[in-house]
Write a protein that holds these residues in place. Structure first.
Motif, PDB file in Angstrom:
ATOM      1  N   GLU A   1       0.850  -1.199   0.000  1.00  0.00           N
ATOM      2  CA  GLU A   1       0.000   0.000   0.000  1.00  0.00           C
ATOM      3  C   GLU A   1       0.883   1.245   0.000  1.00  0.00           C
ATOM      4  OE1 GLU A   1      -4.100   1.373   2.234  1.00  0.00           O
ATOM      5  OE2 GLU A   1      -2.556   0.384   3.447  1.00  0.00           O
ATOM      6  N   THR A   2       0.652   2.122  -0.959  1.00  0.00           N
ATOM      7  CA  THR A   2       1.448   3.353  -1.028  1.00  0.00           C
ATOM      8  C   THR A   2       1.051   4.282   0.117  1.00  0.00           C
ATOM      9  OG1 THR A   2      -0.126   4.555  -2.416  1.00  0.00           O
ATOM     10  CG2 THR A   2       1.531   3.189  -3.540  1.00  0.00           C
ATOM     11  N   ALA A   3       1.940   5.233   0.405  1.00  0.00           N
ATOM     12  CA  ALA A   3       1.636   6.215   1.438  1.00  0.00           C
ATOM     13  C   ALA A   3       0.404   7.030   1.066  1.00  0.00           C
ATOM     14  CB  ALA A   3       2.843   7.127   1.649  1.00  0.00           C
ATOM     15  N   ALA A   4       0.287   7.402  -0.208  1.00  0.00           N
ATOM     16  CA  ALA A   4      -0.870   8.198  -0.646  1.00  0.00           C
ATOM     17  C   ALA A   4      -2.168   7.426  -0.459  1.00  0.00           C
ATOM     18  CB  ALA A   4      -0.698   8.610  -2.104  1.00  0.00           C
ATOM     19  N   ARG A   5      -2.180   6.130  -0.828  1.00  0.00           N
ATOM     20  CA  ARG A   5      -3.393   5.341  -0.676  1.00  0.00           C
ATOM     21  C   ARG A   5      -3.725   5.140   0.805  1.00  0.00           C
ATOM     22  NH1 ARG A   5      -6.340   1.755  -3.753  1.00  0.00           N
ATOM     23  NH2 ARG A   5      -6.004   3.328  -5.353  1.00  0.00           N
ATOM     24  N   TYR A   6      -2.703   4.927   1.631  1.00  0.00           N
ATOM     25  CA  TYR A   6      -2.952   4.764   3.062  1.00  0.00           C
ATOM     26  C   TYR A   6      -3.535   6.050   3.662  1.00  0.00           C
ATOM     27  CZ  TYR A   6      -2.336   4.150   8.042  1.00  0.00           C
ATOM     28  OH  TYR A   6      -2.576   4.095   9.398  1.00  0.00           O
ATOM     29  N   GLY A   7      -2.945   7.196   3.327  1.00  0.00           N
ATOM     30  CA  GLY A   7      -3.464   8.457   3.846  1.00  0.00           C
ATOM     31  C   GLY A   7      -4.909   8.681   3.460  1.00  0.00           C
ATOM     32  N   ALA A   8      -5.271   8.333   2.212  1.00  0.00           N
ATOM     33  CA  ALA A   8      -6.660   8.476   1.764  1.00  0.00           C
ATOM     34  C   ALA A   8      -7.583   7.575   2.581  1.00  0.00           C
ATOM     35  CB  ALA A   8      -6.762   8.151   0.279  1.00  0.00           C
ATOM     36  N   ARG A   9      -7.083   6.413   2.966  1.00  0.00           N
ATOM     37  CA  ARG A   9      -7.903   5.479   3.742  1.00  0.00           C
ATOM     38  C   ARG A   9      -8.132   6.003   5.168  1.00  0.00           C
ATOM     39  NH1 ARG A   9      -6.920   0.368   6.097  1.00  0.00           N
ATOM     40  NH2 ARG A   9      -4.723   0.318   5.473  1.00  0.00           N
ATOM     41  N   VAL A  10      -7.110   6.608   5.758  1.00  0.00           N
ATOM     42  CA  VAL A  10      -7.279   7.197   7.089  1.00  0.00           C
ATOM     43  C   VAL A  10      -8.259   8.366   7.026  1.00  0.00           C
ATOM     44  CG1 VAL A  10      -6.125   8.327   9.025  1.00  0.00           C
ATOM     45  CG2 VAL A  10      -4.975   6.464   7.816  1.00  0.00           C
ATOM     46  N   PHE A  11      -8.131   9.207   6.004  1.00  0.00           N
ATOM     47  CA  PHE A  11      -9.047  10.340   5.829  1.00  0.00           C
ATOM     48  C   PHE A  11     -10.486   9.852   5.706  1.00  0.00           C
ATOM     49  CE2 PHE A  11     -11.286  13.563   3.364  1.00  0.00           C
ATOM     50  CZ  PHE A  11     -10.862  14.747   3.947  1.00  0.00           C
TER      51      PHE A  11
ATOM     52  N   LYS B   1     -13.727  10.611   8.128  1.00  0.00           N
ATOM     53  CA  LYS B   1     -14.959  11.214   7.604  1.00  0.00           C
ATOM     54  C   LYS B   1     -16.185  10.425   8.046  1.00  0.00           C
ATOM     55  CE  LYS B   1     -16.688  13.306   3.342  1.00  0.00           C
ATOM     56  NZ  LYS B   1     -16.428  13.522   1.896  1.00  0.00           N
ATOM     57  N   ILE B   2     -16.046   9.101   8.134  1.00  0.00           N
ATOM     58  CA  ILE B   2     -17.172   8.254   8.538  1.00  0.00           C
ATOM     59  C   ILE B   2     -17.345   8.236  10.048  1.00  0.00           C
ATOM     60  CG2 ILE B   2     -18.009   5.870   8.604  1.00  0.00           C
ATOM     61  CD1 ILE B   2     -16.613   5.482   5.874  1.00  0.00           C
ATOM     62  N   ASN B   3     -16.249   8.172  10.780  1.00  0.00           N
ATOM     63  CA  ASN B   3     -16.310   7.910  12.218  1.00  0.00           C
ATOM     64  C   ASN B   3     -16.052   9.131  13.097  1.00  0.00           C
ATOM     65  OD1 ASN B   3     -16.488   4.780  12.325  1.00  0.00           O
ATOM     66  ND2 ASN B   3     -14.852   5.191  10.856  1.00  0.00           N
TER      67      ASN B   3
ATOM     68  N   ILE C   1      -8.994  17.274   7.559  1.00  0.00           N
ATOM     69  CA  ILE C   1     -10.351  16.773   7.738  1.00  0.00           C
ATOM     70  C   ILE C   1     -11.238  17.796   8.430  1.00  0.00           C
ATOM     71  CG2 ILE C   1      -9.830  15.628   9.934  1.00  0.00           C
ATOM     72  CD1 ILE C   1     -12.253  14.331   7.224  1.00  0.00           C
ATOM     73  N   SER C   2     -10.676  18.637   9.294  1.00  0.00           N
ATOM     74  CA  SER C   2     -11.490  19.617  10.018  1.00  0.00           C
ATOM     75  C   SER C   2     -12.173  20.592   9.081  1.00  0.00           C
ATOM     76  CB  SER C   2     -10.624  20.380  11.029  1.00  0.00           C
ATOM     77  OG  SER C   2     -10.137  19.524  12.018  1.00  0.00           O
ATOM     78  N   SER C   3     -11.472  21.025   8.023  1.00  0.00           N
ATOM     79  CA  SER C   3     -12.100  21.938   7.064  1.00  0.00           C
ATOM     80  C   SER C   3     -13.226  21.260   6.303  1.00  0.00           C
ATOM     81  CB  SER C   3     -11.053  22.487   6.093  1.00  0.00           C
ATOM     82  OG  SER C   3     -10.217  23.422   6.752  1.00  0.00           O
ATOM     83  N   THR C   4     -13.116  19.947   6.104  1.00  0.00           N
ATOM     84  CA  THR C   4     -14.219  19.197   5.503  1.00  0.00           C
ATOM     85  C   THR C   4     -15.425  19.199   6.429  1.00  0.00           C
ATOM     86  OG1 THR C   4     -12.819  17.784   4.134  1.00  0.00           O
ATOM     87  CG2 THR C   4     -14.952  16.896   4.771  1.00  0.00           C
ATOM     88  N   PHE C   5     -15.196  18.907   7.723  1.00  0.00           N
ATOM     89  CA  PHE C   5     -16.304  18.891   8.687  1.00  0.00           C
ATOM     90  C   PHE C   5     -16.939  20.273   8.836  1.00  0.00           C
ATOM     91  CE2 PHE C   5     -14.229  15.075  10.945  1.00  0.00           C
ATOM     92  CZ  PHE C   5     -15.064  14.189  10.296  1.00  0.00           C
TER      93      PHE C   5
END
Length: 355
Positions: free
Chosen positions: A178-188, A192-194, A280-284
């Motif tokens: 898993e690339t760093a970019a893909r992992y970061g997207a998964r954490v984001f 967003k869900i939780n 993520i805060s700016s998204t919320f």
């Protein structure tokens, strides 16, 4: 020896099927190449005015600390000046912070009001993570040193057992390949869900405390995100400073206003892409900037960082080893015999576009 044609046909069919299956697996394993596209820049002159009024009487001492804003790759500081003169020091962080420090003494009869002005001129770029190979650039990707932005610290405490348990229960261990970019997207996406934005946060400002319920603010989310990356051997750093507020025009353009907000975001490093922003805060909070409110791999370029990461330790008049988590305005301490200080502090930012 006589060979039936059926087994031969079956054999080639099997080879063809295996080849197609391997091609599909290979296609899934190779992610589309991504790069950070610089979509614009803001050339800004920042004026920060800070005022205090000394307590009545005299004989008081005040110690001041202010970070020298760093170069981050997308924040290029052209000019920094301070009317409060002191000395430049570095701390023991990796990499070290540069700080302007000054100790002042107030005697009877001295002017009670102290005005401190800081002026900063810089270029702030707007970035967006997009698919496809990057265009040739004169600015190669510079990797952090081997020991930079990976440590478990007081605030980014990823080695804490509670944080390790959360990584397992949330499914946020980095998978093989898993690339760093893909992992970061998964954490984001997990945030967003939780997660839910909450200020003040429900827990202390450290990753192990904030991760389980994710009811926190920009600082808390940034600490958890950085800790998750570091626990999975991905360099990550906090950018701590000020978000200059904007509003969306009827045309859709986003324009600066006079407002500002103390803010913290994260950048994490992918060796094929560079430092990728996450907010993520700016998204919320539905901050103006992007119609889809997706602040992963994107920032509008209106963020100014005083420093990277957290956890300063200072020797101040009241304590030999004072812990300060982050500095979003000057940190100051008066000697123990001073009183009624904090009601007399004021801050003002002026942001001027230069072109």
């Amino acid at each position: 020896m006589y060979l039936s044609s059926f087994p031969i046909i079956g054999f080639f069919s099997l080879i063809l099927s295996l080849g197609m299956a391997l091609t599909d697996l290979h296609a899934e394993a190779i992610l589309p190449q991504q790069h950070l596209e610089i979509t614009g820049s803001h050339h800004l002159h920042l004026t920060y005015d800070f005022s205090i009024v000394w307590p009545r009487g005299g004989g008081y001492t005040a110690t001041f600390y202010l970070p020298i804003p760093p170069e981050t790759g997308t924040q290029h500081i052209e000019h920094f000046s301070s009317t409060l003169k002191g000395q430049i020091e570095t701390d023991n962080a990796v990499p070290p912070h540069r700080l302007l420090t000054a100790t002042l003494h107030h005697s009877n009869g001295d002017e009670r009001e102290l005005h401190w002005r800081v002026e900063i001129t810089g270029l702030f770029t707007t970035r967006q993570l997009v698919d496809g190979p990057p265009t040739p650039s004169l600015n190669p990707i510079v990797s952090p040193a081997a020991d930079e932005f990976l440590a478990s610290t007081e605030s980014i405490n990823w080695q804490n057992n509670s944080f390790q348990t959360w990584l397992d229960s949330s499914g946020l261990r980095r998978t093989n390949g898993e690339t760093a970019a893909r992992y970061g997207a998964r954490v984001f996406a997990y945030f967003k869900i939780n997660g839910r934005y909450s200020y003040p946060p429900e827990t202390a400002w450290n990753a192990a405390a904030a991760c389980h319920h994710l009811r926190t603010d920009c600082g808390g989310f940034s600490l958890v995100f950085a800790a998750a990356c570091r626990a999975n051997k991905i360099p990550a750093r906090l950018l701590v400073g000020q978000w200059f507020k904007a509003h969306k025009e009827a045309s859709g353009a986003v324009e600066l206003t006079e407002g500002r907000q103390s803010h913290v975001i994260v950048e994490f490093f992918d060796p094929q892409i560079g430092w990728i922003p996450e907010d993520i805060s700016s998204t919320f909070l539905k901050t103006p900037g992007y119609a889809d409110l997706n602040f992963f791999g994107r920032d509008p370029g209106y963020f100014f960082a005083w420093h990277t990461d957290t956890d300063f330790h200072f020797s101040v008049p009241q304590k030999a080893d004072e812990h300060v988590q982050w500095i979003q305005n000057p940190s100051l301490w008066f000697s123990a015999n001073a009183s009624d200080v904090y009601d007399s502090i004021s801050h003002h930012w002026k942001v001027e576009p230069l072109d």
